[in-house]
Design an enzyme around this catalytic site. Structure first.
Site, PDB file in Angstrom:
ATOM      1  N   HIS A 163      67.055  38.661 148.463  1.00 10.85           N
ATOM      2  CA  HIS A 163      65.693  39.190 148.537  1.00 10.85           C
ATOM      3  C   HIS A 163      65.646  40.368 149.506  1.00 10.85           C
ATOM      4  CE1 HIS A 163      61.420  39.013 147.785  1.00 10.85           C
ATOM      5  NE2 HIS A 163      61.208  39.176 149.080  1.00 10.85           N
ATOM      6  N   SER A 175      58.840  43.106 146.898  1.00  8.81           N
ATOM      7  CA  SER A 175      58.215  41.822 147.199  1.00  8.81           C
ATOM      8  C   SER A 175      56.691  41.929 147.106  1.00  8.81           C
ATOM      9  CB  SER A 175      58.680  41.356 148.585  1.00  8.81           C
ATOM     10  OG  SER A 175      58.343  40.020 148.832  1.00  8.81           O
ATOM     11  N   ASP A 187      68.381  36.001 144.709  1.00  5.47           N
ATOM     12  CA  ASP A 187      67.142  35.926 145.494  1.00  5.47           C
ATOM     13  C   ASP A 187      66.743  34.468 145.690  1.00  5.47           C
ATOM     14  OD1 ASP A 187      64.545  36.142 146.556  1.00  5.47           O
ATOM     15  OD2 ASP A 187      64.154  37.975 145.427  1.00  5.47           O
TER      16      ASP A 187
END
Length: 330
Positions: A157, A33, A120
């Site tokens: 995610h 991320s 995600d």
């Protein structure tokens, strides 16, 4: 040797970062991320000193352009437009020519592994095309640059693991998920070569807590936490020449938020024993001034305008920390 945490008394600063014997040809970066784009920023800044980057579920380099609004829009949601990889690559060229990033020749022969789960819902999976596209647009200037995009796996995610973290179908904190895929192993195989054996069930080395304050550049606040972590395989602790992987946590994945979940359970340490690679886990602190309540790495400018160049506070911190560890940083 059992896995141990060497922590100082809470009333005292953490111990200093140990120095080791570093193989200069085996230093790489990885992240999830905001940690993924931080890894990309580090790679472009110091590609002449690094061998590659493994990027999981992050935006492309330079996407925000110093704007939090842009960061939260196209750079996260790929809306109202997908970031233009060719334009961002052009910015890399300009900065490299100006000495703000490493010369593009530093990318020659490097490996870039772009991993993004198709489920995600936080960072749009379509952004993987832009992340890989920035590197691919620079391939003519960087002979032998290898870019691999892995986007067909079903996970949300988080960083996929074999058996650590939350239910893969649910996602969430600590942003590690039991997805029947050893992402750390896949990342390290790309960066350091296919291993000759399987990773042990548990890491055999030592996890050290270290003082991050000495590496802050003079006059700048890199917004780092008090302590970071370093995992040392037994061979590295014994003095053998070892590679280094810098593993950047994601937003809300710092130790102050999730404890030692990321630094212990992401899977890097087990494979570090096999690859003979030390793993550096730097830690960001959360703050409201500057505005960074989720302890994200700086990819929109909260530490200053030069945040994604060699002059950026966090990138300068990283260079100093790697040099203290023994890596050949300027």
């Amino acid at each position: 040797m059992p896995l141990a945490l060497l922590a100082g008394c809470s009333a005292q600063p953490p111990p200093p970062l140990p120095a080791i014997t570093v193989d200069p040809d085996r230093v790489a970066v990885a992240g999830l991320s905001s940690g993924a784009i931080m890894a990309s920023q580090a790679h472009f800044a110091w590609s002449d000193r690094l061998r590659g980057a493994a990027l999981v579920a992050g935006p492309p380099y330079g996407c925000a352009g110093g704007s939090l609004e842009t960061a939260l829009g196209p750079c996260i949601e790929a809306s109202p437009y997908l970031p233009d990889a060719s334009r961002l690559a052009g910015r890399v060229r300009e900065r490299a020519a100006a000495g703000q990033l490493a010369p593009l020749a530093g990318l020659a022969g490097d490996v870039v592994y772009v991993l993004h789960g198709r489920d995600d819902a936080i960072v749009a999976p379509a952004l993987a095309d832009s992340v890989a596209g920035v590197y691919q647009a620079l391939s003519d200037e960087a002979g032998g640059l290898r870019v691999e995009k892995d986007t067909d796996r079903a996970f949300p995610h988080l960083l996929p693991t074999l058996d650590s973290g939350v239910d893969c179908s649910l996602g969430g904190e600590p942003w590690l998920g039991r997805c029947d895929f050893d992402a750390a192993g896949a990342m390290m195989a790309r960066l350091f070569g296919e291993p000759g054996k399987a990773a042990p069930a548990e890491a055999a080395g030592e996890l050290h807590r270290f003082d991050q304050a000495p590496f802050a550049p003079a006059g700048l606040d890199p917004s780092m936490a008090e302590a970071g972590y370093l995992y040392l395989p037994p061979d590295c602790a014994a003095g053998a020449a070892c590679g280094v992987l810098v593993a950047f946590h994601g937003c809300q994945q710092n130790a102050d938020k999730v404890g030692e979940s990321f630094v212990r359970d992401a899977g890097f340490n087990r494979w570090a024993d096999v690859h003979r690679v030390a793993v550096l886990y730097p830690q960001v602190r959360s703050s409201y001034l500057p505005l960074n309540p989720k302890a994200c790495w700086d990819w929109w400018g909260y530490t200053g305008e030069a945040y994604d160049t060699r002059d950026g506070a966090q990138l300068r911190w990283l260079a100093a920390a790697l040099a203290a560890l023994g890596a050949p940083m300027p």
